[in-house]
Design a protein around this motif. Structure first.
Motif, PDB file in Angstrom:
ATOM      1  N   UNK A 102     -17.891 -33.295 -18.786  1.00  0.00           N
ATOM      2  CA  UNK A 102     -17.096 -32.436 -18.786  1.00  0.00           C
ATOM      3  C   UNK A 102     -15.575 -32.888 -20.455  1.00  0.00           C
ATOM      4  N   UNK A 103     -16.241 -33.664 -20.681  1.00  0.00           N
ATOM      5  CA  UNK A 103     -14.960 -33.890 -21.870  1.00  0.00           C
ATOM      6  C   UNK A 103     -15.377 -32.911 -23.751  1.00  0.00           C
ATOM      7  N   UNK A 104     -15.080 -33.179 -24.058  1.00  0.00           N
ATOM      8  CA  UNK A 104     -15.022 -32.640 -25.657  1.00  0.00           C
ATOM      9  C   UNK A 104     -15.643 -34.263 -26.799  1.00  0.00           C
ATOM     10  N   UNK A 105     -17.300 -34.080 -27.568  1.00  0.00           N
ATOM     11  CA  UNK A 105     -17.804 -35.076 -28.237  1.00  0.00           C
ATOM     12  C   UNK A 105     -16.596 -34.924 -29.129  1.00  0.00           C
ATOM     13  N   UNK A 106     -16.020 -33.894 -29.994  1.00  0.00           N
ATOM     14  CA  UNK A 106     -15.169 -34.162 -30.843  1.00  0.00           C
ATOM     15  C   UNK A 106     -14.567 -34.818 -30.813  1.00  0.00           C
ATOM     16  N   UNK A 107     -13.425 -34.800 -29.343  1.00  0.00           N
ATOM     17  CA  UNK A 107     -12.471 -35.464 -29.198  1.00  0.00           C
ATOM     18  C   UNK A 107     -12.846 -36.610 -28.497  1.00  0.00           C
ATOM     19  N   UNK A 136     -34.672 -36.576 -24.609  1.00  0.00           N
ATOM     20  CA  UNK A 136     -34.627 -37.829 -23.298  1.00  0.00           C
ATOM     21  C   UNK A 136     -35.075 -36.673 -22.253  1.00  0.00           C
ATOM     22  N   UNK A 137     -36.264 -36.562 -21.865  1.00  0.00           N
ATOM     23  CA  UNK A 137     -37.089 -35.651 -21.287  1.00  0.00           C
ATOM     24  C   UNK A 137     -36.632 -35.636 -19.981  1.00  0.00           C
ATOM     25  N   UNK A 138     -36.170 -36.784 -19.189  1.00  0.00           N
ATOM     26  CA  UNK A 138     -35.703 -37.100 -18.016  1.00  0.00           C
ATOM     27  C   UNK A 138     -34.347 -35.995 -18.244  1.00  0.00           C
ATOM     28  N   UNK A 139     -32.887 -36.247 -18.745  1.00  0.00           N
ATOM     29  CA  UNK A 139     -32.466 -35.086 -19.537  1.00  0.00           C
ATOM     30  C   UNK A 139     -32.427 -33.703 -18.422  1.00  0.00           C
ATOM     31  N   UNK A 140     -33.564 -33.483 -19.941  1.00  0.00           N
ATOM     32  CA  UNK A 140     -33.783 -32.114 -20.064  1.00  0.00           C
ATOM     33  C   UNK A 140     -34.022 -31.571 -18.448  1.00  0.00           C
ATOM     34  N   UNK A 141     -35.165 -32.098 -18.024  1.00  0.00           N
ATOM     35  CA  UNK A 141     -35.748 -30.995 -17.242  1.00  0.00           C
ATOM     36  C   UNK A 141     -34.829 -31.174 -15.573  1.00  0.00           C
ATOM     37  N   UNK A 142     -34.043 -32.484 -15.875  1.00  0.00           N
ATOM     38  CA  UNK A 142     -32.476 -32.598 -14.877  1.00  0.00           C
ATOM     39  C   UNK A 142     -32.018 -31.546 -14.952  1.00  0.00           C
ATOM     40  N   UNK A 143     -30.891 -30.873 -16.615  1.00  0.00           N
ATOM     41  CA  UNK A 143     -30.162 -29.985 -17.060  1.00  0.00           C
ATOM     42  C   UNK A 143     -31.083 -28.718 -16.377  1.00  0.00           C
ATOM     43  N   UNK A 144     -31.967 -28.697 -16.378  1.00  0.00           N
ATOM     44  CA  UNK A 144     -32.646 -26.948 -16.150  1.00  0.00           C
ATOM     45  C   UNK A 144     -32.513 -26.472 -15.341  1.00  0.00           C
ATOM     46  N   UNK A 145     -32.309 -27.807 -14.034  1.00  0.00           N
ATOM     47  CA  UNK A 145     -32.283 -27.367 -12.621  1.00  0.00           C
ATOM     48  C   UNK A 145     -30.384 -27.538 -12.115  1.00  0.00           C
ATOM     49  N   UNK A 146     -29.909 -25.917 -11.132  1.00  0.00           N
ATOM     50  CA  UNK A 146     -28.805 -25.355 -10.995  1.00  0.00           C
ATOM     51  C   UNK A 146     -27.886 -26.815 -10.516  1.00  0.00           C
ATOM     52  N   UNK A 147     -28.356 -28.129  -9.818  1.00  0.00           N
ATOM     53  CA  UNK A 147     -27.299 -28.834  -9.896  1.00  0.00           C
ATOM     54  C   UNK A 147     -27.279 -29.819 -10.665  1.00  0.00           C
ATOM     55  N   UNK A 148     -28.570 -29.993 -11.862  1.00  0.00           N
ATOM     56  CA  UNK A 148     -28.471 -30.618 -12.615  1.00  0.00           C
ATOM     57  C   UNK A 148     -27.350 -30.478 -14.168  1.00  0.00           C
ATOM     58  N   UNK A 149     -27.576 -28.732 -14.094  1.00  0.00           N
ATOM     59  CA  UNK A 149     -26.624 -28.557 -14.999  1.00  0.00           C
ATOM     60  C   UNK A 149     -25.623 -28.560 -14.541  1.00  0.00           C
ATOM     61  N   UNK A 150     -24.815 -28.698 -13.723  1.00  0.00           N
ATOM     62  CA  UNK A 150     -23.540 -28.814 -13.511  1.00  0.00           C
ATOM     63  C   UNK A 150     -23.371 -30.420 -13.299  1.00  0.00           C
ATOM     64  N   UNK A 151     -23.988 -31.358 -12.803  1.00  0.00           N
ATOM     65  CA  UNK A 151     -23.685 -32.948 -12.551  1.00  0.00           C
ATOM     66  C   UNK A 151     -24.112 -33.233 -14.350  1.00  0.00           C
ATOM     67  N   UNK A 152     -24.398 -32.855 -15.154  1.00  0.00           N
ATOM     68  CA  UNK A 152     -24.461 -33.562 -16.356  1.00  0.00           C
ATOM     69  C   UNK A 152     -23.719 -32.835 -17.202  1.00  0.00           C
TER      70      UNK A 152
END
Length: 212
Positions: free
Chosen positions: A49-54, A108-124
């Motif tokens: 949940x961080x901010x990349x610029x920070x 990252x193909x794995x990150x994109x695929x996981x982020x596309x799931x409801x749980x993955x979007x929250x966890x990533x």
């Protein structure tokens, strides 16, 4: 250049952790670097949940605190992306060499695929997706080495076809970018590389010489 004594600031190394980590997982690697004469510290940041610029600002502040340099950087996975972003945003940072450990600089193909799931979007969360929007290129003013793994044991394979050799999370092909000084593939997993004696030895060698 040989490794220097612990008291010498030229031996400073800042290790930046990856997603879902907080720094302690790099303890073994940092101890091995210390045994080679480097002063190794860890940077902690909010990887979900961080901010990349920070995060870039915090990394820059930490580097200045270890300066005037050289201050070497070692980033595991997302940590490597944060290092590259900070170097781009803060060109005034102390000089030093950079090691990326399994960092998905080519996506990252794995990150994109996981982020596309409801749980993955929250966890990533937001940090990794924002970082993966960048077109990464190694900075021209400092040597950058990449260590990739080809032992395919990891959760990433459950979500995506990694399309060839991988560390189970990141494909070897995803660890290439323009401007890399050197690239090394070792038989390690994505997390296992943090505990590998071969990875530690290669990291120390690159930080000392600029080559694997």
């Amino acid at each position: 250049m040989s490794a220097v004594s612990l008291a010498d600031p030229a031996g400073s190394v800042l290790v930046v952790h990856g997603l879902w980590n907080q720094g302690p997982e790099s303890y073994v690697l940092r101890q091995r670097l210390a045994s080679d004469g480097f002063r190794a510290d860890a940077l902690r940041y909010a990887s979900v949940a961080g901010d990349p610029e920070d995060i870039a600002i915090r990394l820059a502040e930490a580097m200045h605190g270890l300066g005037p340099g050289p201050v070497h950087l070692v980033g595991h996975s997302l940590g490597g992306l944060m290092i590259l972003a900070a170097l781009e945003s803060h060109p005034e940072l102390p000089p030093g060499r950079v090691i990326l450990l399994g960092s998905p600089v080519g996506g990252s193909a794995a990150a994109r695929a996981f982020a596309a799931t409801p749980l993955g979007a929250v966890m990533i969360g937001s940090v990794l997706p924002e970082a993966l929007k960048r077109d990464f290129r190694a900075p021209a003013d400092r040597p950058v080495g990449m260590i990739a793994g080809n032992r395919p044991v990891g959760m990433g394979r459950l979500f995506a076809d990694l399309g060839g050799p991988s560390d189970g999370t990141i494909a070897v092909s995803e660890t290439h970018m323009p401007g890399l000084t050197d690239h090394l593939v070792l038989p390690v997993t994505h997390t296992g590389m943090l505990f590998s004696t071969d990875v530690a030895a290669a990291t120390s060698r690159f930080l000392s010489t600029g080559r694997f």
